[in-house]
Enzyme design. Structure first.
Site, PDB file in Angstrom:
ATOM      1  N   ASN A  32      20.316 153.225  36.911  1.00 41.40           N
ATOM      2  CA  ASN A  32      20.761 152.125  36.031  1.00 41.40           C
ATOM      3  C   ASN A  32      19.794 150.946  36.085  1.00 41.40           C
ATOM      4  OD1 ASN A  32      21.288 150.908  38.455  1.00 41.40           O
ATOM      5  ND2 ASN A  32      23.388 150.289  37.954  1.00 41.40           N
ATOM      6  N   TYR A 143      27.796 147.911  52.523  1.00 42.80           N
ATOM      7  CA  TYR A 143      26.767 148.958  52.544  1.00 42.80           C
ATOM      8  C   TYR A 143      27.054 149.945  53.678  1.00 42.80           C
ATOM      9  CZ  TYR A 143      21.965 150.870  52.691  1.00 42.80           C
ATOM     10  OH  TYR A 143      20.856 151.688  52.690  1.00 42.80           O
ATOM     11  N   LYS A 147      28.374 153.682  52.977  1.00 49.75           N
ATOM     12  CA  LYS A 147      27.570 154.864  53.340  1.00 49.75           C
ATOM     13  C   LYS A 147      28.318 155.745  54.337  1.00 49.75           C
ATOM     14  CE  LYS A 147      23.473 154.244  51.227  1.00 49.75           C
ATOM     15  NZ  LYS A 147      22.786 155.239  50.402  1.00 49.75           N
TER      16      LYS A 147
HETATM   17  P1  NAD Z   1      15.770 150.984  45.887  1.00 49.18           P
HETATM   18  O1  NAD Z   1      16.662 149.798  45.732  1.00 49.18           O
HETATM   19  O2  NAD Z   1      14.343 150.859  45.498  1.00 49.18           O
HETATM   20  O3  NAD Z   1      16.361 152.252  45.139  1.00 49.18           O
HETATM   21  C1  NAD Z   1      17.699 152.408  44.775  1.00 49.18           C
HETATM   22  C2  NAD Z   1      17.749 152.901  43.342  1.00 49.18           C
HETATM   23  O4  NAD Z   1      19.115 153.132  42.983  1.00 49.18           O
HETATM   24  C3  NAD Z   1      17.190 151.873  42.358  1.00 49.18           C
HETATM   25  O5  NAD Z   1      16.326 152.500  41.444  1.00 49.18           O
HETATM   26  C4  NAD Z   1      18.435 151.346  41.660  1.00 49.18           C
HETATM   27  O6  NAD Z   1      18.192 150.853  40.350  1.00 49.18           O
HETATM   28  C5  NAD Z   1      19.329 152.570  41.698  1.00 49.18           C
HETATM   29  N1  NAD Z   1      20.740 152.234  41.574  1.00 49.18           N
HETATM   30  C6  NAD Z   1      21.427 151.256  42.226  1.00 49.18           C
HETATM   31  N2  NAD Z   1      22.710 151.247  41.824  1.00 49.18           N
HETATM   32  C7  NAD Z   1      22.825 152.253  40.917  1.00 49.18           C
HETATM   33  C8  NAD Z   1      23.906 152.734  40.140  1.00 49.18           C
HETATM   34  N3  NAD Z   1      25.123 152.180  40.206  1.00 49.18           N
HETATM   35  N4  NAD Z   1      23.687 153.774  39.298  1.00 49.18           N
HETATM   36  C9  NAD Z   1      22.450 154.333  39.191  1.00 49.18           C
HETATM   37  N5  NAD Z   1      21.388 153.904  39.908  1.00 49.18           N
HETATM   38  C10 NAD Z   1      21.587 152.876  40.744  1.00 49.18           C
HETATM   39  O7  NAD Z   1      15.884 151.408  47.430  1.00 49.18           O
HETATM   40  P2  NAD Z   1      15.252 152.645  48.235  1.00 49.18           P
HETATM   41  O8  NAD Z   1      14.666 152.100  49.464  1.00 49.18           O
HETATM   42  O9  NAD Z   1      14.454 153.496  47.337  1.00 49.18           O
HETATM   43  O10 NAD Z   1      16.579 153.424  48.664  1.00 49.18           O
HETATM   44  C11 NAD Z   1      16.970 154.660  48.096  1.00 49.18           C
HETATM   45  C12 NAD Z   1      18.154 155.216  48.874  1.00 49.18           C
HETATM   46  O11 NAD Z   1      17.781 155.425  50.234  1.00 49.18           O
HETATM   47  C13 NAD Z   1      19.369 154.304  48.889  1.00 49.18           C
HETATM   48  O12 NAD Z   1      20.532 155.085  48.774  1.00 49.18           O
HETATM   49  C14 NAD Z   1      19.303 153.663  50.258  1.00 49.18           C
HETATM   50  O13 NAD Z   1      20.583 153.322  50.725  1.00 49.18           O
HETATM   51  C15 NAD Z   1      18.685 154.775  51.095  1.00 49.18           C
HETATM   52  N6  NAD Z   1      18.000 154.217  52.276  1.00 49.18           N
HETATM   53  C16 NAD Z   1      16.771 153.648  52.164  1.00 49.18           C
HETATM   54  C17 NAD Z   1      16.162 153.131  53.295  1.00 49.18           C
HETATM   55  C18 NAD Z   1      14.791 152.528  53.262  1.00 49.18           C
HETATM   56  O14 NAD Z   1      14.328 152.066  54.305  1.00 49.18           O
HETATM   57  N7  NAD Z   1      14.055 152.518  52.185  1.00 49.18           N
HETATM   58  C19 NAD Z   1      16.828 153.163  54.528  1.00 49.18           C
HETATM   59  C20 NAD Z   1      18.091 153.714  54.581  1.00 49.18           C
HETATM   60  C21 NAD Z   1      18.666 154.262  53.454  1.00 49.18           C
END
Ligand code: NAD
Ligand code: UDP
Length: 310
Positions: A32, A143, A147
């Site tokens: 989104n 969060y 999760k």
């Molecule tokens: P990010 O914020 O760049 O990516 C999240 C993506 O989800 C974004 O593109 C956002 O637009 C999309 N999104 C958010 N809400 C949405 C919705 N309601 N419908 C559709 N899309 C939606 O963050 P990231 O670092 O790429 O994280 C990706 C995943 O990995 C997440 O679930 C996050 O919780 C998990 N995660 C990441 C890390 C990290 O260190 N990068 C650590 C732990 C967990």
């Protein structure tokens, strides 16, 4: 295979799209664009096996796929705390929608869970068997608990409906395509150092994190998805642990500017220490991170240097 990636236009999701397309798969990227952006996937928009669908995971969806990677969820504290009720809905309803789809299609579904399920951990390093130390009513709870509930749903769909699940717990991952205003520590410090601004250390900077470079994380994701031995949860991260002050000093010395450290209040419930035990990933996935922090930071600094010039 046809593969759905929710959150595919985000930082991790866009790298996963790249890697799966390169391996010859057909990728549907659903997002989104709350924290992700089309810029992350612009180079893929004309690819014959790539489709972008603008959709909110909270609303049900139908698409014929063999695999689902569920990454949709804002990941940075400032973004997931912006609308905390929505954050919980995204984690819980997003998981239900992905699991419902996987059940109907007999598809395999992987949840991007997080080291935040361990909260402010009393066990160090964190093993998957540790149940965590999480505040259920604090500013990070939307969060952390969202999760945790998503993990519960994954295992209940597996036990009750035999859905083919995989769960990975991601530890702090960084790299190119983090949003410059994302608010997470690596991107904040690099952007501040490149602009010659003060580096904002929260608290006294003695809290620790263990930083994984994005390419290692993506390899771990795919290894977890494409094996049949374990469902998870499994930690994916780099066990090399640094204090936040060490990280700041490293970035200043690499960027070479005049930035000074400024100390700001520590956000509430900020974990004091974090480091993954990755024995399970080593044993079952034959995976371990390859990119040391110094090398990953150099690649990330180059990315932001170029981005900030435009
Ligand atoms: P990010 O914020 O760049 O990516 C999240 C993506 O989800 C974004 O593109 C956002 O637009 C999309 N999104 C958010 N809400 C949405 C919705 N309601 N419908 C559709 N899309 C939606 O963050 P990231 O670092 O790429 O994280 C990706 C995943 O990995 C997440 O679930 C996050 O919780 C998990 N995660 C990441 C890390 C990290 O260190 N990068 C650590 C732990 C967990
Ligand atoms: N942090 C900091 N300055 C910043 C951003 C973050 O000192 O500009 C700290 C933050 O308080 C935390 C650590 O860096 O202790 C990692 O923060 P991040 O938001 O990247 O991830 P998380 O807290 O979710 O691990």
């Amino acid at each position: 295979m046809r593969i759905l990636i929710t959150g595919g236009a985000g930082f991790l999701g866009s790298h996963l799209c790249d890697k799966l397309l390169l391996a010859g798969h057909d990728v549907v990227c659903m997002d989104n664009l709350f924290t992700g952006c089309k810029g992350n996937i612009r180079h893929l928009l004309d690819h014959p096996y790539f489709e972008f669908v603008r959709h909110d995971v909270v609303d049900p969806f139908k698409v014929e796929v063999d695999r689902i990677y569920n990454l949709a969820c804002p990941a940075s504290p400032i973004h997931y705390q912006y609308n905390p009720i929505k954050t919980t809905k995204v984690s819980v309803l997003g998981a239900i929608n992905c699991l419902g789809l996987a059940k109907r299609l007999n598809a395999r579904v992987l949840q991007a869970s997080t080291s935040e399920v361990y909260g402010d951990p009393l066990e160090h390093p964190q093993k998957e068997s540790y149940w965590g130390h999480v505040n259920p009513i604090g500013s990070r709870s939307c969060y952390d608990e969202g999760k945790r509930c998503a993990e519960t749903l994954f295992f209940d769909y597996h036990r009750q409906n035999r859905v083919d699940i995989r769960v990975v717990r991601i530890f702090n991952t960084y790299g190119p395509r983090m949003h410059p205003q994302d608010g997470r520590v690596v991107s904040n410090f690099i952007v501040q150092a490149l602009r010659g601004e003060p580096i904002t250390v929260y608290g006294d900077g003695s809290q620790t994190r263990s930083f994984c470079y994005v390419s290692d994380l993506i390899d771990g994701f795919i290894a977890m998805m494409e094996q049949d031995a374990v469902l998870g949860p499994i930690n994916i991260g780099n066990p090399c642990e640094f204090t936040i002050r060490e990280l700041a000093e490293k970035i200043i010395s690499k960027v070479g500017g005049k930035s000074k450290l400024v100390y700001k209040p520590l956000p509430s419930d900020d974990p004091v220490q974090r480091k993954p035990d990755i024995s399970l990933a080593q044993q079952h996935l034959h995976w371990q991170p390859k990119v040391p922090l110094d090398e990953g930071l150099d690649l990330t600094i180059s990315y932001f240097r170029e981005l900030l010039q435009h």
